[in-house]
Design an enzyme around this catalytic site. Structure first.
Site, PDB file in Angstrom:
ATOM      1  CG  ASN A 129      -8.348  -2.551   3.910  1.00 56.68           C
ATOM      2  OD1 ASN A 129      -7.795  -3.218   4.915  1.00 56.68           O
ATOM      3  ND2 ASN A 129      -7.712  -2.574   2.780  1.00 56.68           N
ATOM      4  CB  ALA A 179      -8.730  -0.637  12.284  1.00 57.65           C
ATOM      5  CB  SER A 231      -1.152   4.918   6.642  1.00 57.21           C
ATOM      6  OG  SER A 231      -0.459   5.126   7.779  1.00 57.21           O
ATOM      7  CD  GLU A 256      -0.593  -4.930   2.240  1.00 58.46           C
ATOM      8  OE1 GLU A 256      -0.577  -3.908   1.499  1.00 58.46           O
ATOM      9  OE2 GLU A 256      -1.715  -5.473   2.520  1.00 58.46           O
ATOM     10  CB  CYS A 298      -3.173  -2.411  -0.503  1.00 58.80           C
ATOM     11  SG  CYS A 298      -3.270  -1.663   1.400  1.00 58.80           S
ATOM     12  CD  GLU A 313      -3.167   3.684  -1.243  1.00 58.45           C
ATOM     13  OE1 GLU A 313      -3.722   2.313  -1.549  1.00 58.45           O
ATOM     14  OE2 GLU A 313      -2.511   4.002  -0.310  1.00 58.45           O
TER      15      GLU A 313
END
Length: 467
Positions: free
Chosen positions: A131, A156, A207, A228, A262, A358
């Site tokens: 992200n 990722a 996640s 995190e 997040c 979430e």
């Protein structure tokens, strides 16, 4: 082979070869060798390297920004801002990092001198998400380099191009071979790396599921880990707040990065006295946000990172509605690409498990609170505790929120954002440990205690009788 799909068109963008086991082994060996030398490097040399890497980010800002937009759909203007933030973070550690590593003298009652030394620990493995494909990496990498550690990145699958580009910036800045390397590998290969005795520690942003797995693997190997994880951050608005500014900020906070952050404000908790006024303005502004081509400077939000991510959000919204929540907007947009309309959920049943989830997309939950106590109870009634934002001009209310909100961070009358100077991290199921500031650098260092006895006073010279 990693296949990058442009989420604004659904078309194939480029591919990245997956590393073989032999290539991964060679990379880890290079990292271990690089650490043996880098740990001994002078602090001013480390600072110069960080400054040189920052210059590379500056020089290649447009290319890097367009790559992020192509790989995960971030608007071009926000991608440029992310690249600029990386350059700023690198320069922050170049300027302030040496002071964070100063020897600490500790007074004692025994007369012995006690000193505390910050020493590096070795190669650090970073498992990072898509992200914020540059900033997430730099906020681990900059302090690692300054500390005398070296870095290995498992990025990722969506953003392998960005991962390769970061390595390119580090190498172009003059880093020694092996100081930072991107490992183009799948998630299944992470466990073996954590178990490798040459890897000293691991940091993960991702996640809850990924965090739990990596934490278990690190625990089995008795290695330090910083996590995190997810967040469902509250955005609390009380009657004394500037409602217009709160509404404007709430929309920005929810829609940044298409809601895929997040620390996006996800749950708007508004005092009953101003709820109706806030709700009307907020919903209107959310639904008026412009969705479209992320390279268009007038667009507020681009696509989600992938069609799969958009469909995950849509499926969640269907379950919210099945539980009794009311949804305005929040529909998939026709045509190519992973686009969806922003939305607002109201009447979310707090006793339904869906309220604990979430939402990683451009949809906000809106709640009414009758008092400060009720707002705090709502805010804390989730398994997460990453960030929070509080809007009140009452000093007493501010003090209550700071004391009682179960979160690693609280912003007062502003949007929460990470900054190189301040510790970043959460509590509860949002993870543990901290990034950024001196705290983030010290997470992966050995605080060595050195005890030095005072030298005994020299014995007096004997005097010869008669002299």
């Amino acid at each position: 082979m990693f296949q990058a799909i442009d989420p604004s068109t659904g078309a194939s963008a480029h591919t990245t070869p997956e590393m073989t086991g032999e290539q991964v082994e060679a990379a880890v060996a290079r990292a271990a060798a690089a650490y043996r030398d880098w740990r001994l490097s002078p602090l001013d040399e480390r600072a110069r390297l960080l400054e040189a890497i920052a210059e590379q980010f500056d020089a290649h800002q447009e290319r890097l920004a367009r790559l992020a937009t192509t790989e995960m759909g971030k608007t071009l203007k926000s991608a440029r801002a992310e690249v600029q933030k990386c350059a700023g973070g690198l320069r922050y550690y170049a300027q302030h990092g040496p002071a964070m590593l100063r020897e600490i003298e500790v007074p004692t009652a025994s007369g012995a001198r006690v000193r505390q030394h910050w020493l590096p620990i070795g190669p650090v493995l970073a498992v990072m998400p898509w992200n914020f494909p540059y900033w997430q990496v730099v906020r681990f990498l900059a302090p690692a380099i300054m500390a005398g550690n070296v870095g290995l990145l498992k990025h990722a699958s969506l953003t392998q191009g960005c991962a390769s580009a970061i390595e390119e910036m580090v190498v172009a800045g003059g880093a020694p071979a092996g100081l930072f390397q991107n490992l183009a590998i799948r998630a299944g290969a992470v466990g073996a790396l954590i178990a490798d005795p040459r890897i000293a520690a691991v940091t993960l942003t991702g996640s809850e599921e990924a965090g739990a797995k990596v934490a278990a693997q690190a625990g089995a190997a008795l290695k330090k880990v910083v996590l995190e994880l997810g967040g469902s951050d509250p955005f609390i608005v009380m009657p004394s707040a500037d409602i217009d500014l709160a509404v404007k900020t709430a929309v920005t906070a929810r829609l940044q990065n298409a809601g895929q952050s997040c620390i996006c404000a996800k749950r708007m908790i508004v005092h009953a006295d101003i709820y109706d006024a806030f709700a009307e303005r907020f919903a209107a502004a959310m639904l008026a946000a412009k969705v479209g081509d992320p390279t268009d400077e007038s667009v507020d939000i681009g696509p989600l990172s992938s069609a799969e991510q958009r469909d995950t959000v849509l499926e969640q919204l269907a379950r919210f509605q099945a539980a009794g929540a009311k949804l305005a907007g929040g529909a998939a947009l026709p045509g190519k690409g992973a686009f969806m309309q922003p939305g607002v959920l109201t009447e979310v049943p707090q006793d339904d498990p869906i309220a604990q989830e979430e939402l990683f997309g451009p949809v906000a939950m809106l709640f009414r609170a009758e008092s400060v106590d009720a707002a705090i109870a709502l805010a804390n009634d989730v398994p997460f505790g990453l960030g929070s934002s509080v809007w009140t001009n009452d000093p007493g209310e501010q003090a209550r929120f700071v004391r009682d909100l179960e979160a690693g961070m609280t912003a007062i009358n502003q949007m929460l954002a990470s900054t190189p100077e301040a510790a970043f991290g959460g509590v509860k199921r949002s993870g543990h440990g901290r990034e950024l500031g001196p705290w983030g650098m010290h997470e992966f260092m050995n605080l060595k205690t050195v005890i030095v006895a005072d030298a005994p006073a020299p014995a007096p010279t004997p005097q010869v009788q008669g002299e």
